[in-house]
Design a protein around this motif. Structure first.
Motif, mmCIF file in Angstrom:
data_model
loop_
_atom_site.group_PDB
_atom_site.id
_atom_site.type_symbol
_atom_site.label_atom_id
_atom_site.label_comp_id
_atom_site.label_asym_id
_atom_site.label_seq_id
_atom_site.Cartn_x
_atom_site.Cartn_y
_atom_site.Cartn_z
ATOM 1 N N ALA A 924 36.858 -10.207 10.507
ATOM 2 C CA ALA A 924 36.510 -11.543 10.040
ATOM 3 C C ALA A 924 37.741 -12.430 9.935
ATOM 4 O O ALA A 924 37.665 -13.649 10.134
ATOM 5 C CB ALA A 924 35.803 -11.458 8.691
ATOM 6 N N GLY A 925 38.899 -11.826 9.650
ATOM 7 C CA GLY A 925 40.140 -12.586 9.540
ATOM 8 C C GLY A 925 40.868 -12.733 10.859
ATOM 9 O O GLY A 925 42.031 -13.151 10.871
ATOM 10 N N ARG A 926 40.218 -12.337 11.942
ATOM 11 C CA ARG A 926 40.780 -12.450 13.292
ATOM 12 C C ARG A 926 42.082 -11.654 13.428
ATOM 13 O O ARG A 926 43.069 -12.117 14.001
ATOM 14 C CB ARG A 926 41.001 -13.919 13.666
ATOM 15 C CG ARG A 926 39.688 -14.726 13.697
ATOM 16 C CD ARG A 926 39.908 -16.145 14.131
ATOM 17 N NE ARG A 926 38.635 -16.894 14.154
ATOM 18 C CZ ARG A 926 38.527 -18.166 14.502
ATOM 19 N NH1 ARG A 926 39.617 -18.848 14.872
ATOM 20 N NH2 ARG A 926 37.351 -18.759 14.488
ATOM 21 N N ARG A 927 42.055 -10.447 12.904
ATOM 22 C CA ARG A 927 43.164 -9.507 13.053
ATOM 23 C C ARG A 927 42.628 -8.261 13.760
ATOM 24 O O ARG A 927 42.503 -7.188 13.149
ATOM 25 C CB ARG A 927 43.758 -9.150 11.700
ATOM 26 C CG ARG A 927 44.373 -10.325 10.939
ATOM 27 C CD ARG A 927 45.027 -9.884 9.634
ATOM 28 N NE ARG A 927 44.069 -9.305 8.713
ATOM 29 C CZ ARG A 927 43.329 -9.983 7.849
ATOM 30 N NH1 ARG A 927 43.432 -11.313 7.797
ATOM 31 N NH2 ARG A 927 42.477 -9.366 7.042
ATOM 32 N N PRO A 928 42.271 -8.379 15.022
ATOM 33 C CA PRO A 928 41.594 -7.268 15.705
ATOM 34 C C PRO A 928 42.456 -6.008 15.823
ATOM 35 O O PRO A 928 41.926 -4.899 15.782
ATOM 36 C CB PRO A 928 41.248 -7.846 17.081
ATOM 37 C CG PRO A 928 42.213 -8.972 17.283
ATOM 38 C CD PRO A 928 42.440 -9.543 15.920
ATOM 39 N N ALA A 929 43.767 -6.154 15.967
ATOM 40 C CA ALA A 929 44.619 -4.958 16.092
ATOM 41 C C ALA A 929 44.578 -4.141 14.807
ATOM 42 O O ALA A 929 44.445 -2.917 14.831
ATOM 43 C CB ALA A 929 46.050 -5.364 16.427
ATOM 44 N N GLN A 930 44.696 -4.833 13.655
ATOM 45 C CA GLN A 930 44.627 -4.123 12.385
ATOM 46 C C GLN A 930 43.227 -3.571 12.155
ATOM 47 O O GLN A 930 43.059 -2.475 11.593
ATOM 48 C CB GLN A 930 45.014 -5.056 11.236
ATOM 49 C CG GLN A 930 45.087 -4.373 9.874
ATOM 50 C CD GLN A 930 46.074 -3.235 9.842
ATOM 51 O OE1 GLN A 930 47.188 -3.347 10.354
ATOM 52 N NE2 GLN A 930 45.666 -2.104 9.277
ATOM 53 N N ALA A 931 42.213 -4.293 12.584
ATOM 54 C CA ALA A 931 40.839 -3.803 12.470
ATOM 55 C C ALA A 931 40.658 -2.513 13.259
ATOM 56 O O ALA A 931 40.037 -1.553 12.783
ATOM 57 C CB ALA A 931 39.861 -4.870 12.960
ATOM 58 N N ALA A 932 41.206 -2.478 14.462
ATOM 59 C CA ALA A 932 41.088 -1.267 15.278
ATOM 60 C C ALA A 932 41.805 -0.093 14.619
ATOM 61 O O ALA A 932 41.308 1.040 14.622
ATOM 62 C CB ALA A 932 41.667 -1.532 16.671
ATOM 63 N N ALA A 933 42.982 -0.353 14.045
ATOM 64 C CA ALA A 933 43.730 0.724 13.388
ATOM 65 C C ALA A 933 42.951 1.276 12.196
ATOM 66 O O ALA A 933 42.848 2.491 12.004
ATOM 67 C CB ALA A 933 45.098 0.215 12.941
ATOM 68 N N ASN A 934 42.372 0.405 11.381
ATOM 69 C CA ASN A 934 41.603 0.867 10.222
ATOM 70 C C ASN A 934 40.330 1.595 10.644
ATOM 71 O O ASN A 934 39.942 2.591 10.031
ATOM 72 C CB ASN A 934 41.260 -0.315 9.316
ATOM 73 C CG ASN A 934 42.398 -0.686 8.376
ATOM 74 O OD1 ASN A 934 43.133 0.169 7.904
ATOM 75 N ND2 ASN A 934 42.562 -1.971 8.126
ATOM 76 N N ALA A 935 39.672 1.104 11.688
ATOM 77 C CA ALA A 935 38.458 1.776 12.167
ATOM 78 C C ALA A 935 38.799 3.156 12.719
ATOM 79 O O ALA A 935 38.053 4.122 12.502
ATOM 80 C CB ALA A 935 37.767 0.932 13.236
ATOM 81 N N GLU A 936 39.908 3.273 13.424
ATOM 82 C CA GLU A 936 40.330 4.578 13.930
ATOM 83 C C GLU A 936 40.624 5.538 12.774
ATOM 84 O O GLU A 936 40.258 6.709 12.816
ATOM 85 C CB GLU A 936 41.568 4.439 14.814
ATOM 86 C CG GLU A 936 41.272 3.955 16.220
ATOM 87 C CD GLU A 936 40.585 5.018 17.064
ATOM 88 O OE1 GLU A 936 40.399 6.148 16.589
ATOM 89 O OE2 GLU A 936 40.211 4.695 18.206
ATOM 90 N N MET A 937 41.297 5.054 11.746
ATOM 91 C CA MET A 937 41.571 5.898 10.583
ATOM 92 C C MET A 937 40.272 6.314 9.904
ATOM 93 O O MET A 937 40.140 7.444 9.422
ATOM 94 C CB MET A 937 42.487 5.173 9.603
ATOM 95 C CG MET A 937 43.935 5.123 10.055
ATOM 96 S SD MET A 937 45.076 4.547 8.757
ATOM 97 C CE MET A 937 44.687 2.792 8.728
ATOM 98 N N ALA A 938 39.296 5.404 9.866
ATOM 99 C CA ALA A 938 38.004 5.743 9.282
ATOM 100 C C ALA A 938 37.338 6.876 10.054
ATOM 101 O O ALA A 938 36.792 7.817 9.461
ATOM 102 C CB ALA A 938 37.099 4.512 9.256
ATOM 103 N N LEU A 939 37.375 6.804 11.382
ATOM 104 C CA LEU A 939 36.804 7.886 12.195
ATOM 105 C C LEU A 939 37.484 9.211 11.908
ATOM 106 O O LEU A 939 36.832 10.260 11.824
ATOM 107 C CB LEU A 939 36.940 7.557 13.681
ATOM 108 C CG LEU A 939 35.974 6.536 14.276
ATOM 109 C CD1 LEU A 939 36.292 6.316 15.753
ATOM 110 C CD2 LEU A 939 34.520 6.996 14.114
#
Length: 1003
Positions: A924-939
């Motif tokens: 939502a904050g237009r930080r897709p790289a950080q979003a991808a990193a957090n989603a990967e950690m979640a997985l």
């Protein structure tokens, strides 16, 4: 050069030091010596803002231009910088007219702050005196050099640690905020060097098996450096080794398209070759390649798990030669497997351990050992054993697959190229051990079992019989002593004959005699003659083992024999000292003295400090003694009842400590035996997780009429075991068993509570339809009994389940009833939970403002009661509401607060889900790289827990984040995987994923 302009990092090697003129070597001390290594105690930092400290005190560094002067001097390695050079460094080609005066002013001010002896004037310029201070860059460089040497010497684990320490010296952008062309040039060089260090460390991460963890960091790095192909190569490898082949190939496709669009070139040959190897499913990619210089170096992890060999090992010479010769030939055979069979007490384990120690030189890469507990009801599951073996071989938890078949395959792959001995002790049957066999040349397996494994194809079978009379007498003599035995040789022969020439029986008899100096061998022989009469009533096989145990049991003091009988009653794999004290109804000190004396007799084993266990056959014998001797059924029942009380009272205390004010503990069955108390939440959690196996075994065992309700309530009080992920499956199986027991006995209250625990298990696992059915059934069962626990909890659970099933109107009704029920029960934390869940319902209904208000109301209740763990759940709910309302900074703050608590409390499910929600905030904050990193950690965190529905949601968000950083092919793979999950579950989220896929498919 890489196409992004940076120098190419040598593959499979540690990074080179930073470029010339950026060494910053001010002192000769090592980084471990710290700031006090210099005479002045001064230390400087350039790997971030330019700063100075004297000890712990920060020193003022002045204006940006003054910091630029300091940086230029620090990075000249103690050499003098002329005034002209400093002017050029700070202002470049357009200096001010008073530049020289400004340089002198800056130098004067710095000299006053630092020390006149530190910043010196010489030859018309200035210098930082060598050795006058320490510099963070110097420490990082020395660590990087040490890492390179460690890796070259085969110490890859140490190299990885050194690189991590080196990278920890950075504190943001190097030379941050420092103006001037010199600082800009050095900033670029230092940033490149940092990236080189990171690539080298990630390379070592992959070699150490940390593939899943590396994916998150590599995803963010490839977004920040899209044209750096080495990062793409590492990402492909990490994804492939994590079982995500399609995503790995998608990275290549994305890279090829990007390079063609941006530079008009194809990927470099290394990347193309890796793609082809992935397409071929090259087996060599499943494990890290060995560096040529380190080929002869020891493996990164060399397990040495063999138990100690007994110092008085006797006889069996022919078997030792036979088995050792067989194992020595493992290097030239596909797999050497030897299986020792024989009755209990015949010495299978002792012989196997002795042979394994003798064969250690043939297996330089390590030895693995496990007691498979095959003679008991709760034998070791192969999948569990494989998990332990993989950890012992250096595989991190996140890289261990979920299924037994995948673990077995990874185990064989991990052992490929190594020479490891696997000792599988006390096996149940061939089916139990087949997944545990290596399968490659150089490795071997040594198996012991009570049965002959005729169906173990290719195994070298060895039948171990009793000892010969000479060997038996020799063993007896070694333990008792030559002097005592030689004086009564005939009596000694009678003793070993009475023992049936069984090694364990001989060892017990000899130990008894050795510890009683007033006995003669004849006295012992006479006692054994009495015991021998019992053998006439027994048959062959295991009955000889029972006679052996009878020998030791007959010499116990009354307090010892009572403890031996009672402590054999619980079903758990072992028992703690505190729990044993509850069974015996004795103080802990007295209990410990008795248990240690039983350890001395070899009837009880010391599993670990403060923990004890029975050999499985000894446990059966102890129980037969409890039924046979003067131990009334009422005493046996009372002992187990005290154990149940102990667990229930302690678990209730743990629950109350974590959830102050929660009324659940007030509705549990009363206990008469006290439990433990803890001073803090962490110690309480440590106890709960350490006692998970025996606690759940107690629940299963004590599901009889007199103890059923307490057993069910113990399951309720220990619900953290079901939520943490570590014990979820065992917890679920226990809940199923207790529910069936309650149903069989017609105990409606117990059944209702057991069904409610199952509803919770299903909901946490993402199985929402069975979760809703069980919750509805719990409410039905609680109706006639008016039991507040299921009535409150089931309504709350059905509300959140309805949210997950896209039925917000139904969910609102359930949660309003839950709030009313919790308030009627004066259960404030329960009310807070329902309020936070209602917040999420309102969010789904588009009522964002009320969602924020409801979540905050829940948090206020939690905080007022000191409810840290559940307060984190409230902050999680508030974070979701703030995200939808557009308050992204506040949402991230609340979610980070929750994440810290979940990690501290070992709540893996909620840790993973919070990372997922942070990824949503980043999107939502237009930080897709950080979003991808957090989603990967979640997985990674959610691996094996949380269910497929949650995994599908994370994959959906990960795909959106990847699309945002230009990884369109990989995003498509994630969405396709998510779509398969949602379609199989019949989830409405499938519609959203199809919409995400449609423009990609159309393109």
């Amino acid at each position: 050069m890489d196409r992004d302009g940076g120098p190419r990092v040598p593959e499979q090697r540690a990074p080179v030091p930073p470029p010339q003129h950026a060494t910053g070597r001010l002192g000769e001390q090592t980084p471990e010596q710290g700031p006090e290594a210099s005479g002045t105690g001064l230390r400087f930092g350039v790997l971030g803002p330019v700063r100075a400290w004297r000890g712990d005190q920060a020193l003022p560094s002045g204006s940006p231009q003054q910091r630029a002067l300091l940086a230029a001097l620090l990075l000249r390695d103690g050499r003098t910088a002329t005034a002209a050079e400093l002017i050029d460094a700070i202002w470049g080609e357009d200096p001010p007219s008073q530049a020289l005066a400004a340089i002198r002013t800056y130098a004067s001010r710095l000299r006053k702050v630092l020390d006149p002896e530190v910043l010196v004037s010489e030859s018309g310029g200035y210098a930082i005196r060598p050795g006058a201070a320490t510099l963070d860059l110097t420490g990082a460089q020395e660590l990087a050099t040490a890492a390179e040497k460690a890796r070259a010497g085969g110490e890859k684990g140490r190299a990885r640690d050194l690189l991590n320490t080196a990278l920890a010296h950075w504190d943001g952008e190097p030379l941050a905020g420092v103006p001037g062309p010199y600082a800009e040039n050095q900033r670029t060089r230092l940033a490149e060097w940092r990236l080189q260090l990171t690539e080298a460390r990630l390379d070592l991460d992959l070699e150490a098996g940390c593939h899943a963890e590396a994916v998150s960091e590599l995803t963010a790095l490839t977004a920040a450096h899209p044209l750096r192909e080495r990062l793409r190569e590492l990402l492909m490898l990490a994804l492939y080794r994590s079982g995500r082949q399609a995503e790995a190939l998608a990275v290549y496709a994305d890279t090829r398209r990007l390079l063609a669009d941006e530079l008009g070139v194809d990927p470099r040959p290394e990347l193309a070759r890796l793609q082809q190897r992935i397409l071929r499913a090259d087996q060599d990619l499943a494990r890290p390649p060995a560096d040529a210089p380190a080929a002869a170096a020891p493996a990164p992890v060399r397990p040495a798990q063999l138990p100690a060999s007994v110092p008085d090992f006797t006889g069996r010479a022919a078997f030792v030669r036979e088995l050792t010769s067989r194992l020595a030939g493992a290097e030239t055979t596909v797999m050497a497997v030897s299986a020792l069979a024989g009755i209990g007490g015949v010495g299978k384990t002792t012989l196997a351990v002795h042979v394994a120690h003798a064969a250690r030189p043939y297996f330089p890469d390590g030895q693995l050992y496990v007691d498979l507990q095959g003679a008991g009801q709760h034998f070791a599951e192969p999948g569990t054993v494989l998990g332990a073996f993989l950890r012992a071989l250096g595989t991190p938890d996140s890289a261990i697959p979920e299924s037994m078949e995948e673990r077995a395959a990874l185990f064989r792959s991990t052992l490929d190229g190594r020479r490891v001995l696997v000792l599988l002790d006390n096996a149940r049957d061939a089916a139990q051990i087949r997944p545990l066999l290596p399968g490659t040349a150089g490795c071997a397996a040594l198996v012991t079992s009570r049965i002959r494994m005729l169906d173990l194809v290719g195994a070298h079978l060895v039948d171990l019989d009793v000892m010969s009379p000479d060997e038996a007498l020799q063993l007896f003599t070694r333990i008792v002593g030559e002097e005592r035995v030689s004086a009564e040789r005939e009596a000694a022969l009678d003793v070993v004959a009475a023992c049936g020439f069984l090694p364990l029986a001989i060892r017990i008899a000899a130990s008894r005699l050795a510890s009683r100096r007033t006995w003669t061998v004849s006295v012992l022989a006479a006692k054994l003659a009495d015991e021998r009469r019992r053998l006439d009533e027994l048959q062959a096989g295991d009955l000889a083992v029972k006679a052996t145990f009878e020998l030791g049991y007959g010499h116990l003091e009354p307090a010892q024999s009572r403890a031996f009988r009672l402590l054999g009653l619980p079903d758990g794999p072992d028992i703690s000292l505190a729990a044993a004290a509850a069974v015996l109804d004795l103080p802990e000190q007295e209990t410990e003295d008795i248990l240690e004396s039983l350890v001395d007799t070899s009837l009880v084993e010391s599993a670990a400090p403060g923990r004890y266990r029975y050999h499985d056959l000894v446990r059966l014998y102890a129980r037969s003694c409890a039924e046979r001797d003067d131990l009334p059924p009422a005493e046996r029942e009372s002992a187990l009842s005290r154990l149940l009380d102990f667990y229930l009272a302690t678990a209730s205390g743990v629950y109350a400590l974590e959830r102050p004010g929660d009324r659940l503990v007030d509705h549990l069955e009363p206990t008469t035996y006290r439990g433990l108390s803890f001073g803090d939440r962490h110690r309480a959690q440590d106890w709960l997780y350490a006692e998970a196996d025996p606690l759940l075994a107690c629940v299963r065992q004590l599901s009889g009429p007199a103890t059923l309700r307490r057993a069910v309530d113990l399951l309720y009080a220990a619900l953290d075991l079901g939520e943490s992920g570590a014990n979820s499956r065992q917890y679920e199986a226990t809940a199923e068993a207790v529910r069936e027991a309650a149903r069989t006995r017609g105990d409606t209250q117990a059944e209702g509570r057991a069904v409610m625990t199952l509803a919770n298990v299903h909901q946490l696992a993402g199985r929402f339809e069975p979760a809703d059915r069980e919750a509805q059934e719990a409410m039905r069962l609680a109706g006639p009994t008016h039991d507040p626990l299921p009535l409150c909890w089931a309504s709350n659970a059905r509300g959140i389940i309805a949210l997950y099933q896209n039925r917000p109107t139904d969910g609102e009704g359930h949660l309003l009833r839950a709030i009313e029920a919790f308030r009627a029960d004066a259960n404030r934390p329960g009310e807070a939970s329902a309020l936070c869940n209602l917040s999420r319902i309102h969010l789904a209904m588009g009522r964002t403002a009320s969602a924020v208000t409801l979540a905050q109301e829940g948090i206020d209740i939690y905080d007022a009661m000191g409810h840290e763990l559940r307060g984190a759940n409230g902050r999680y709910a508030l974070g979701l509401a703030l995200t939808k309302s557009g308050q992204l900074r506040a949402a991230a703050d609340r979610l980070h607060e929750a994440l810290a608590v979940f990690r501290d409390s070992r709540q893996r499910l909620w840790e993973g889900m919070t990372l997922f929600r942070l990824a949503e905030v980043d999107l939502a904050g237009r930080r897709p790289a950080q979003a991808a990193a957090n989603a990967e950690m979640a997985l990674t965190v959610l691996r094996g827990i949380g269910g497929e529905w949650r995994r599908g949601n994370v994959l959906t968000v990960l795909g959106q984040a990847l699309a945002g950083i230009g990884h369109a092919g990989r995003a498509q793979v994630c969405w396709r995987d998510a779509l398969v999950i949602f379609e199989e579950l019949g989830s409405p989220e499938a519609v959203q994923v199809r919409a995400l896929l449609s423009p990609v498919a159309a393109a």
